[in-house]
Design a protein around this motif. Structure first.
Motif, PDB file in Angstrom:
ATOM      1  N   HIS A 135       0.816  -1.215   0.000  1.00  0.00           N
ATOM      2  CA  HIS A 135       0.000   0.000   0.000  1.00  0.00           C
ATOM      3  C   HIS A 135       0.848   1.263   0.000  1.00  0.00           C
ATOM      4  O   HIS A 135       0.506   2.235  -0.675  1.00  0.00           O
ATOM      5  CB  HIS A 135      -0.982  -0.004   1.174  1.00  0.00           C
ATOM      6  N   HIS A 136       1.941   1.254   0.736  1.00  0.00           N
ATOM      7  CA  HIS A 136       2.801   2.439   0.794  1.00  0.00           C
ATOM      8  C   HIS A 136       3.658   2.578  -0.464  1.00  0.00           C
ATOM      9  O   HIS A 136       3.620   3.593  -1.151  1.00  0.00           O
ATOM     10  CB  HIS A 136       3.686   2.380   2.049  1.00  0.00           C
ATOM     11  N   ASP A 137       4.421   1.542  -0.765  1.00  0.00           N
ATOM     12  CA  ASP A 137       5.417   1.638  -1.839  1.00  0.00           C
ATOM     13  C   ASP A 137       4.829   1.490  -3.242  1.00  0.00           C
ATOM     14  O   ASP A 137       5.431   1.960  -4.204  1.00  0.00           O
ATOM     15  CB  ASP A 137       6.499   0.576  -1.649  1.00  0.00           C
ATOM     16  N   LYS A 138       3.699   0.836  -3.368  1.00  0.00           N
ATOM     17  CA  LYS A 138       3.112   0.611  -4.699  1.00  0.00           C
ATOM     18  C   LYS A 138       1.863   1.482  -4.916  1.00  0.00           C
ATOM     19  O   LYS A 138       1.846   2.334  -5.784  1.00  0.00           O
ATOM     20  CB  LYS A 138       2.761  -0.871  -4.900  1.00  0.00           C
ATOM     21  N   HIS A 139       0.818   1.228  -4.124  1.00  0.00           N
ATOM     22  CA  HIS A 139      -0.435   1.960  -4.333  1.00  0.00           C
ATOM     23  C   HIS A 139      -0.249   3.469  -4.160  1.00  0.00           C
ATOM     24  O   HIS A 139      -0.593   4.246  -5.048  1.00  0.00           O
ATOM     25  CB  HIS A 139      -1.534   1.468  -3.385  1.00  0.00           C
ATOM     26  N   HIS A 140       0.269   3.871  -3.014  1.00  0.00           N
ATOM     27  CA  HIS A 140       0.423   5.301  -2.753  1.00  0.00           C
ATOM     28  C   HIS A 140       1.381   5.921  -3.768  1.00  0.00           C
ATOM     29  O   HIS A 140       1.124   7.013  -4.295  1.00  0.00           O
ATOM     30  CB  HIS A 140       0.900   5.535  -1.320  1.00  0.00           C
ATOM     31  N   ALA A 141       2.465   5.228  -4.075  1.00  0.00           N
ATOM     32  CA  ALA A 141       3.424   5.760  -5.060  1.00  0.00           C
ATOM     33  C   ALA A 141       2.770   5.949  -6.429  1.00  0.00           C
ATOM     34  O   ALA A 141       3.072   6.914  -7.151  1.00  0.00           O
ATOM     35  CB  ALA A 141       4.633   4.830  -5.165  1.00  0.00           C
ATOM     36  N   THR A 142       1.858   5.066  -6.797  1.00  0.00           N
ATOM     37  CA  THR A 142       1.152   5.205  -8.075  1.00  0.00           C
ATOM     38  C   THR A 142       0.245   6.425  -8.063  1.00  0.00           C
ATOM     39  O   THR A 142       0.199   7.185  -9.046  1.00  0.00           O
ATOM     40  CB  THR A 142       0.342   3.931  -8.383  1.00  0.00           C
ATOM     41  N   TYR A 143      -0.464   6.649  -6.969  1.00  0.00           N
ATOM     42  CA  TYR A 143      -1.296   7.859  -6.874  1.00  0.00           C
ATOM     43  C   TYR A 143      -0.441   9.116  -7.008  1.00  0.00           C
ATOM     44  O   TYR A 143      -0.810  10.067  -7.697  1.00  0.00           O
ATOM     45  CB  TYR A 143      -2.063   7.896  -5.547  1.00  0.00           C
ATOM     46  N   VAL A 144       0.700   9.124  -6.359  1.00  0.00           N
ATOM     47  CA  VAL A 144       1.585  10.289  -6.416  1.00  0.00           C
ATOM     48  C   VAL A 144       2.116  10.494  -7.837  1.00  0.00           C
ATOM     49  O   VAL A 144       2.105  11.611  -8.359  1.00  0.00           O
ATOM     50  CB  VAL A 144       2.734  10.161  -5.391  1.00  0.00           C
ATOM     51  N   ALA A 145       2.581   9.436  -8.473  1.00  0.00           N
ATOM     52  CA  ALA A 145       3.079   9.560  -9.853  1.00  0.00           C
ATOM     53  C   ALA A 145       1.987  10.100 -10.773  1.00  0.00           C
ATOM     54  O   ALA A 145       2.235  10.984 -11.610  1.00  0.00           O
ATOM     55  CB  ALA A 145       3.590   8.215 -10.357  1.00  0.00           C
ATOM     56  N   ASN A 146       0.765   9.609 -10.602  1.00  0.00           N
ATOM     57  CA  ASN A 146      -0.327  10.029 -11.471  1.00  0.00           C
ATOM     58  C   ASN A 146      -0.798  11.452 -11.200  1.00  0.00           C
ATOM     59  O   ASN A 146      -1.160  12.173 -12.133  1.00  0.00           O
ATOM     60  CB  ASN A 146      -1.487   9.038 -11.382  1.00  0.00           C
ATOM     61  N   ILE A 147      -0.802  11.887  -9.942  1.00  0.00           N
ATOM     62  CA  ILE A 147      -1.211  13.276  -9.673  1.00  0.00           C
ATOM     63  C   ILE A 147      -0.127  14.230 -10.163  1.00  0.00           C
ATOM     64  O   ILE A 147      -0.413  15.306 -10.685  1.00  0.00           O
ATOM     65  CB  ILE A 147      -1.595  13.524  -8.197  1.00  0.00           C
ATOM     66  N   ASN A 148       1.136  13.834 -10.040  1.00  0.00           N
ATOM     67  CA  ASN A 148       2.215  14.671 -10.577  1.00  0.00           C
ATOM     68  C   ASN A 148       2.096  14.782 -12.098  1.00  0.00           C
ATOM     69  O   ASN A 148       2.268  15.865 -12.667  1.00  0.00           O
ATOM     70  CB  ASN A 148       3.584  14.135 -10.164  1.00  0.00           C
ATOM     71  N   LYS A 149       1.768  13.686 -12.763  1.00  0.00           N
ATOM     72  CA  LYS A 149       1.586  13.700 -14.217  1.00  0.00           C
ATOM     73  C   LYS A 149       0.387  14.570 -14.602  1.00  0.00           C
ATOM     74  O   LYS A 149       0.458  15.365 -15.537  1.00  0.00           O
ATOM     75  CB  LYS A 149       1.404  12.274 -14.730  1.00  0.00           C
ATOM     76  N   ALA A 150      -0.715  14.439 -13.873  1.00  0.00           N
ATOM     77  CA  ALA A 150      -1.942  15.187 -14.179  1.00  0.00           C
ATOM     78  C   ALA A 150      -1.780  16.690 -13.960  1.00  0.00           C
ATOM     79  O   ALA A 150      -2.471  17.484 -14.596  1.00  0.00           O
ATOM     80  CB  ALA A 150      -3.100  14.662 -13.338  1.00  0.00           C
TER      81      ALA A 150
END
Length: 184
Positions: free
Chosen positions: A47-62
């Motif tokens: 949840h920390h290293d994968k899920h949360h990191a994916t949300y962060v990568a995607n919000i940075n991209k958006a």
């Protein structure tokens, strides 16, 4: 308002983006295995290293190439923008989640402030009744998707409630509840 101090400190910690890739996954304030037996280390790590990191990568991209906006401000109108709603909401929700949990030995030593206990008693009748309502709202099937259950305070700061939100929505988003509410 004592009950808002922790929420305000958390908000300040994740609110202000720095630059490109403005949002980041915060370090956990405890080891991955610290919440066992309630949440195991592999679940925390995913949840920390994968899920949360994916949300962060995607919000940075958006938000790339756009004005930098603190995540708390971004939540206000998130329902109007799907990437912000999903990825920004996922980032905010997880960052809040990490800070609200504590290892069992630490949690056993804590108790609500007098102010918070007063609001619990006023809003639910007792801590036990609040826990019963929480368990009912968090029961399997009670929350849609990968939803969340929140203890929130209203804008006046005089009433608590327990609310569920679907997927990555949260009570800070206008239109999710009848009024914006603040997680505590």
């Amino acid at each position: 308002r004592d009950i808002f101090k922790k929420a305000a400190a958390f908000g300040a910690a994740i609110a202000a983006p720095a630059a490109a890739n403005a949002y980041s996954v915060p370090d956990l304030p405890y080891a991955f295995e610290a919440l066992e037996p309630y949440i195991d280390a592999p679940t925390m790590k995913i949840h920390h290293d994968k899920h949360h990191a994916t949300y962060v990568a995607n919000i940075n991209k958006a938000t790339e190439g756009k004005d930098e906006v603190p995540i708390l401000d971004l939540m206000e109108n998130a329902l109007d923008a799907t990437p912000v709603r999903n990825s920004g909401g996922g980032h905010y929700n997880h960052a809040f989640f990490w800070t609200e949990m504590a290892p069992p030995d630490e949690a056993a030593k804590t108790k609500p402030s007098d102010q918070l206990q007063g609001l619990i008693d006023k809003s639910f009748g007792s801590t036990d009744k609040m826990k019963e309502e929480w368990e009912a709202k968090a029961a399997p099937g009670a929350v849609f998707g990968s939803g969340w259950v929140w203890l929130v305070v209203n804008e006046k700061g005089d009433e608590l409630s327990i609310v569920g939100t679907p997927n990555q929505d949260n009570p800070l988003m206008k239109g999710v509840l009848d009024e914006v509410a603040f997680p505590i």
